[in-house]
Design an enzyme around this catalytic site. Structure first.
Site, PDB file in Angstrom:
ATOM      1  N   LYS A  87       0.817  -1.222   0.000  1.00  0.00           N
ATOM      2  CA  LYS A  87       0.000   0.000   0.000  1.00  0.00           C
ATOM      3  C   LYS A  87       0.849   1.270   0.000  1.00  0.00           C
ATOM      4  O   LYS A  87       1.897   1.321   0.645  1.00  0.00           O
ATOM      5  CB  LYS A  87      -0.902   0.017   1.239  1.00  0.00           C
ATOM      6  CG  LYS A  87      -1.838   1.221   1.274  1.00  0.00           C
ATOM      7  CD  LYS A  87      -2.497   1.414   2.623  1.00  0.00           C
ATOM      8  CE  LYS A  87      -1.851   2.571   3.356  1.00  0.00           C
ATOM      9  NZ  LYS A  87      -2.591   2.991   4.548  1.00  0.00           N
TER      10      LYS A  87
ATOM     11  N   GLU B  84      -3.697   4.324  -3.233  1.00  0.00           N
ATOM     12  CA  GLU B  84      -4.567   5.070  -2.307  1.00  0.00           C
ATOM     13  C   GLU B  84      -4.394   6.582  -2.456  1.00  0.00           C
ATOM     14  O   GLU B  84      -3.506   7.179  -1.839  1.00  0.00           O
ATOM     15  CB  GLU B  84      -4.273   4.663  -0.849  1.00  0.00           C
ATOM     16  CG  GLU B  84      -5.154   5.426   0.146  1.00  0.00           C
ATOM     17  CD  GLU B  84      -4.929   5.041   1.612  1.00  0.00           C
ATOM     18  OE1 GLU B  84      -4.010   4.258   1.892  1.00  0.00           O
ATOM     19  OE2 GLU B  84      -5.679   5.537   2.459  1.00  0.00           O
TER      20      GLU B  84
ATOM     21  N   LYS C  91      -7.810   2.288  -3.538  1.00  0.00           N
ATOM     22  CA  LYS C  91      -8.300   2.591  -2.185  1.00  0.00           C
ATOM     23  C   LYS C  91      -8.603   4.083  -2.095  1.00  0.00           C
ATOM     24  O   LYS C  91      -7.738   4.888  -1.772  1.00  0.00           O
ATOM     25  CB  LYS C  91      -7.245   2.187  -1.140  1.00  0.00           C
ATOM     26  CG  LYS C  91      -7.614   2.557   0.284  1.00  0.00           C
ATOM     27  CD  LYS C  91      -6.792   1.819   1.318  1.00  0.00           C
ATOM     28  CE  LYS C  91      -7.115   2.322   2.708  1.00  0.00           C
ATOM     29  NZ  LYS C  91      -6.602   1.476   3.778  1.00  0.00           N
TER      30      LYS C  91
HETATM   31  P1  13P Z   1      -8.744   4.842   7.885  1.00  0.00           P
HETATM   32  O1  13P Z   1      -9.795   3.842   7.508  1.00  0.00           O
HETATM   33  O2  13P Z   1      -8.622   5.058   9.367  1.00  0.00           O
HETATM   34  O3  13P Z   1      -8.846   6.113   7.088  1.00  0.00           O
HETATM   35  O4  13P Z   1      -7.343   4.184   7.515  1.00  0.00           O
HETATM   36  C1  13P Z   1      -7.190   3.560   6.315  1.00  0.00           C
HETATM   37  C2  13P Z   1      -5.808   3.716   5.845  1.00  0.00           C
HETATM   38  O5  13P Z   1      -5.136   2.752   5.565  1.00  0.00           O
HETATM   39  C3  13P Z   1      -5.272   5.070   5.679  1.00  0.00           C
HETATM   40  O6  13P Z   1      -4.075   5.010   4.950  1.00  0.00           O
END
Ligand code: 13P
Length: 348
Positions: free
Chosen positions: A143, A185, A227
């Site tokens: 990620k 993400e 994401k």
């Molecule tokens: P949250 O669901 O708390 O936003 O965290 C997800 C995440 O991996 C943020 O990088």
């Protein structure tokens, strides 16, 4: 693109990406960096020592039956190298339960030079070597989080969006070269007073740039997961949209910009309450079938009630695990549009 010439294991990438989001599964984001987990522990009065972090992560990973709803867990570097109390390395413990271990590889969002108020995520230098080590330690997906803020003026700039999209695409290409599934993400933050329309406009620009850069970097869309944030109003906006409005705006934005070749979309929770995050996911899945799986990769929305129930005490472990299983189950139901808010009180 001639895929035969691109060096990556296409079958493995596709099968890991689709396994993670097989209905009714989603992801647990347990990849808080040490400064972030310290903040979470501070809120419930637990000291952030290495052993307390290990105990807490073990509590999550050994909770009974979560494998029915959790297809993978995103870990932090320290956690990937830790073991359960009986000495089983965490990646092996998760794999044995049918839960795929993953790792956060970015080094955090840092101020973008000469662009006050904006950030760019660091961590590309040396990433190829780090990915090789993570793979050896058992990670099968990865990620990287980019952060886009919205203010009342000219933030985000198109340059900040472009440079973050470029970094996400470089990261994703390096992952696929190493046969690791990238989770891409780009998070548009819900801080601020902007309305849902502004969030939709910015999220659209971000998706447009991210997929243009992924294409230029030859990233295989079938072997990645997106994401994103949901399309929401800022926390300080006086008009908060209904659950249905959020679901419709988010799906509209995704349908316009996210190619159907992407197997799954795993939302972050981003500061929504656990109940809101579940209700929004449920409403989107209840709208009918979509080109991609719509799932979750929640950090806070899965863990907040667990931390409050645990508070660092051994005697609270069982109660904390019950709360954790319940959130996993309710989000699993939301994946099929079968959740209702009454379950928050009836489902123990
Ligand atoms: P949250 O669901 O708390 O936003 O965290 C997800 C995440 O991996 C943020 O990088």
């Amino acid at each position: 693109m001639n895929l035969l010439k691109v060096p990556m294991n296409i079958d493995e990438l596709k099968s890991v990406a689709t396994a993670i989001v097989t209905k009714p599964k989603g992801l647990l984001a347990a990849d808080e960096s040490n400064p972030t987990i310290k903040k979470r522990f501070d809120s419930v009065g637990v000291e952030s020592t290495e052993e307390n972090r290990r105990r807490y992560r073990e509590l999550l990973f050994v909770t009974k039956n979560i494998e029915n709803y959790i297809g993978g867990v995103i870990l932090f570097d320290e956690t990937l190298r830790q073991s359960s109390s009986d000495g089983t390395p965490f990646p092996a413990l998760l794999s044995r339960r049918g839960i795929i271990p993953g790792i956060k590889v970015d080094k955090g969002a840092k101020p973008l030079a000469l662009y006050p108020g904006e950030k760019v995520t660091e961590g590309l230098d040396g990433l190829r070597d780090r990915l090789a080590e993570y793979k050896q330690l058992g990670a099968r997906f990865v990620k990287w989080r980019a952060v886009i803020e919205i203010d009342e003026h000219d933030v985000p700039s198109s340059y900040a969006i472009r440079t973050n999209a470029h970094a996400l695409a470089r990261y994703a290409a390096l992952c696929q070269e190493a046969d690791l599934v990238p989770i891409v993400e780009p998070e548009v933050l819900m801080d601020g007073a902007h309305d849902i329309g502004r969030c939709e406009a910015v999220t659209s620009q971000v998706f447009e740039k991210v997929f243009a850069h992924l294409d230029a970097h030859r990233v295989l869309l079938e072997g990645m997961l997106l994401k994103p944030n949901m399309v929401l109003a800022g926390k300080k906006c006086p008009r908060q949209p209904s659950v249905q409005e959020v679901a419709e705006a988010t799906v509209r934005c995704l349908r316009r910009y996210v190619p159907a070749a992407v197997p799954g979309i795993v939302f972050l929770s981003g500061g929504q309450t656990p109940e809101e995050a579940t209700a929004h996911l449920n409403a989107m899945n209840a709208m009918g079938s979509h080109p991609w799986e719509l799932s979750f990769s929640y950090g806070r929305a899965l863990q907040e009630p667990v931390l409050s129930a645990w508070k660092g005490k051994e005697s609270n472990v069982e109660a904390a695990q019950r709360v954790f299983f319940k959130r996993c189950r309710l989000n699993g139901l939301a994946r099929e549009g079968k959740y209702s808010p009454e379950m928050e009180t009836t489902d123990q």
